[in-house]
Design a protein around this motif. Structure first.
Motif, PDB file in Angstrom:
ATOM      1  N   ARG A   1      46.358  36.927  41.735  1.00 49.25           N
ATOM      2  CA  ARG A   1      47.342  36.608  40.698  1.00 49.25           C
ATOM      3  C   ARG A   1      46.729  36.666  39.310  1.00 49.25           C
ATOM      4  NH1 ARG A   1      51.047  31.480  42.067  1.00 49.25           N
ATOM      5  NH2 ARG A   1      51.801  32.110  40.024  1.00 49.25           N
ATOM      6  N   ILE A   2      45.419  36.481  39.207  1.00 54.47           N
ATOM      7  CA  ILE A   2      44.752  36.594  37.914  1.00 54.47           C
ATOM      8  C   ILE A   2      44.554  38.059  37.554  1.00 54.47           C
ATOM      9  CG2 ILE A   2      42.598  36.159  36.669  1.00 54.47           C
ATOM     10  CD1 ILE A   2      42.303  33.602  38.300  1.00 54.47           C
TER      11      ILE A   2
ATOM     12  N   ALA B   1      47.220  40.804  34.877  1.00 55.00           N
ATOM     13  CA  ALA B   1      46.471  41.243  33.706  1.00 55.00           C
ATOM     14  C   ALA B   1      46.356  42.767  33.686  1.00 55.00           C
ATOM     15  CB  ALA B   1      45.088  40.605  33.697  1.00 55.00           C
TER      16      ALA B   1
ATOM     17  N   GLY C   1      51.828  39.277  31.102  1.00 50.91           N
ATOM     18  CA  GLY C   1      50.674  39.300  31.997  1.00 50.91           C
ATOM     19  C   GLY C   1      49.665  38.217  31.664  1.00 50.91           C
TER      20      GLY C   1
ATOM     21  N   THR D   1      50.992  34.796  32.904  1.00 46.29           N
ATOM     22  CA  THR D   1      50.861  34.713  34.353  1.00 46.29           C
ATOM     23  C   THR D   1      49.406  34.558  34.768  1.00 46.29           C
ATOM     24  OG1 THR D   1      52.784  36.167  34.516  1.00 46.29           O
ATOM     25  CG2 THR D   1      51.524  35.824  36.524  1.00 46.29           C
ATOM     26  N   THR D   2      48.514  35.226  34.042  1.00 46.31           N
ATOM     27  CA  THR D   2      47.085  35.139  34.341  1.00 46.31           C
ATOM     28  C   THR D   2      46.546  33.739  34.082  1.00 46.31           C
ATOM     29  OG1 THR D   2      46.743  37.478  33.840  1.00 46.31           O
ATOM     30  CG2 THR D   2      44.800  36.062  33.755  1.00 46.31           C
TER      31      THR D   2
ATOM     32  N   ALA E   1      44.822  31.462  36.779  1.00 47.88           N
ATOM     33  CA  ALA E   1      43.444  30.995  36.604  1.00 47.88           C
ATOM     34  C   ALA E   1      43.329  29.517  36.963  1.00 47.88           C
ATOM     35  CB  ALA E   1      42.985  31.230  35.164  1.00 47.88           C
TER      36      ALA E   1
END
Length: 431
Positions: free
Chosen positions: A158-159, A163, A262, A265-266, A270
């Motif tokens: 998901r990170i 991105a 992005g 969401t990152t 994190a």
């Protein structure tokens, strides 16, 4: 320090689990890239419609309501590794077809909805199989660590995924991102084929009765399983709609592009990765108080994120929000998995997936609609309030069930004490 790291990643010493995690991190990066690409594609095709975004999310998760229990039944009856091979082949085919249509310019909004539904069907059948398959790759004492590392793998993806997707969408468009995801499905296929079947911790005999109704009756007799299931229904349905809420926040509140979506969401992922790694140190079944406390903290933080005055303030607040998002999900998952009998694990985990992901199609269109009517921030604070109230309600119900009274003594100074009954209720034991 070295000993702590070894303890955190202990399950990776097991070859089969190491192969599984390697394949998953590649495919999940691609899958998250595709999720971002589809969300952005829907916004572009619909004229920034929050309702359309909520609808496509609902279509992706609607099959969970209808098919996840079937997936759990299949997991308890058939070879889980072979089922996962079939699921990944189907994802590869569908993603290739969708990428071809988008790149060629033939895709319309209704095409996106159809493919989202088909991908959701595969996801509904695959998820309970994958969740219960973890218990076959490691011995029981490593299961809490393996579950946490699986969550860490998910959140590492998901990170990286969002991105990378944000930049690639800006440079090449959504079709290219979806095509990359199709290629990424080759990784889990190869890793599953490389596994040693004789090293899997399988039951010597398959259960003869794998009826869905038996799994439901088993769960209904277990209050210790019902509490995390009820919490995750509310939190998963109203609090975990970040693909909708953060997309609207980036595009309509902060007036930015896909790369900023992005970044948001990152930052969330994190924090979630740190939460997953923190959960990996757990070696026993978490208590219900851990689940309820994490749910309350997540609700409070999501409310605060909703009223972030600036983009960077939202980014910073999403870090602890992501931490408690995965911490509560992991605690609930571990409480269910570590308290269920092996012969019911597939069906009970299917029920967990049903209430966790299946609540999304129920509430996602509502969250998207509220984003348009009430305001783009409303989806966040409504989800936060729902999570906080769910945690408080669960605590109150648990106190009532155990006949625990909370009294406040105002003399000589305010003091809170718990009054337990003379004969305390026995501790919960797995059936």
């Amino acid at each position: 320090m070295r000993q702590q790291l070894a303890s955190t990643f202990e399950s990776l010493k097991v070859r089969n689990y190491r192969l599984f995690a390697s394949g998953q991190v590649v495919s999940l990066v691609g899958r998250w890239m595709q999720i971002i690409a589809i969300d952005w594609l829907v916004l572009e095709m619909s004229g920034d419609s929050g309702t359309a975004l909520g609808f496509v999310m609902a279509i992706q998760f609607l099959p969970v309501l209808m098919l996840s229990l079937v997936g759990g039944k299949l997991a308890d009856r058939y070879d889980k590794r072979r089922l996962l091979l079939v699921a990944n082949i189907m994802w590869l085919i569908l993603s290739t077809m969708l990428a071809t249509m988008v790149v060629s310019g033939l895709a319309t909004l209704w095409h996106i909805f159809v493919f989202a539904g088909l991908l959701g069907v595969v996801n509904a059948l695959e998820t309970p199989v994958r969740q219960s398959f973890v218990s076959e790759m490691v011995e029981p004492k490593l299961l809490p660590n393996a579950l946490a590392l699986s969550a860490a793998t998910f959140n590492a993806a998901r990170i990286i995924g969002p991105a990378v997707a944000g930049g690639l969408i800006a440079l090449f468009g959504s079709g290219t991102v979806i095509a990359i995801n199709a290629v990424a499905y080759l990784a889990p296929l190869v890793c599953l084929l490389m596994m040693a079947s004789d090293q899997l911790h399988r039951a010597k005999t398959k259960p003869t009765d794998t009826r869905i109704s038996e799994g439901l009756r088993y769960t209904a007799r277990r209050p210790d399983l019902l509490l995390p299931l009820a919490l995750m229904f509310v939190i998963g349905g109203l609090g975990f709609n970040f693909p909708i809420t953060l997309a609207l926040l980036a595009k309509t509140v902060f007036n930015t592009g896909p790369e900023t979506f992005g970044i948001l969401t990152t930052m969330l992922a994190a924090g979630a990765l740190v939460g997953a790694l923190a959960s990996s140190k757990r070696r026993e079944r978490p208590s219900s108080h851990v689940v309820m406390g994490a749910a309350a903290m997540f609700g409070i933080l999501e409310i605060v994120v909703a009223f972030s005055p600036t983009f960077w303030a939202a980014c910073l607040l999403l870090l602890p929000t992501g931490f408690f998002m995965i911490y509560v999900a992991q605690a609930a998952n571990q409480r269910v998995q570590l308290g269920v009998a092996p012969q019911f694990r597939g069906r009970v985990m299917a029920l967990y997936i049903l209430v966790f992901l299946g609540s999304t199609p129920v509430f996602a269109p509502l969250i998207g609609w509220l984003g348009e009517v009430v305001g783009p921030r409303s989806g966040l604070w409504i989800g936060g309030v729902a999570g906080l109230l769910a945690a408080i309600t669960a605590f109150a119900v648990r106190c009532r069930k155990r006949d625990v009274q909370i009294s406040v003594n105002l003399r000589p100074r305010p003091q809170v004490r718990l009054i337990e009954p003379e004969r305390p209720t026995p501790a919960e034991q797995p059936a």
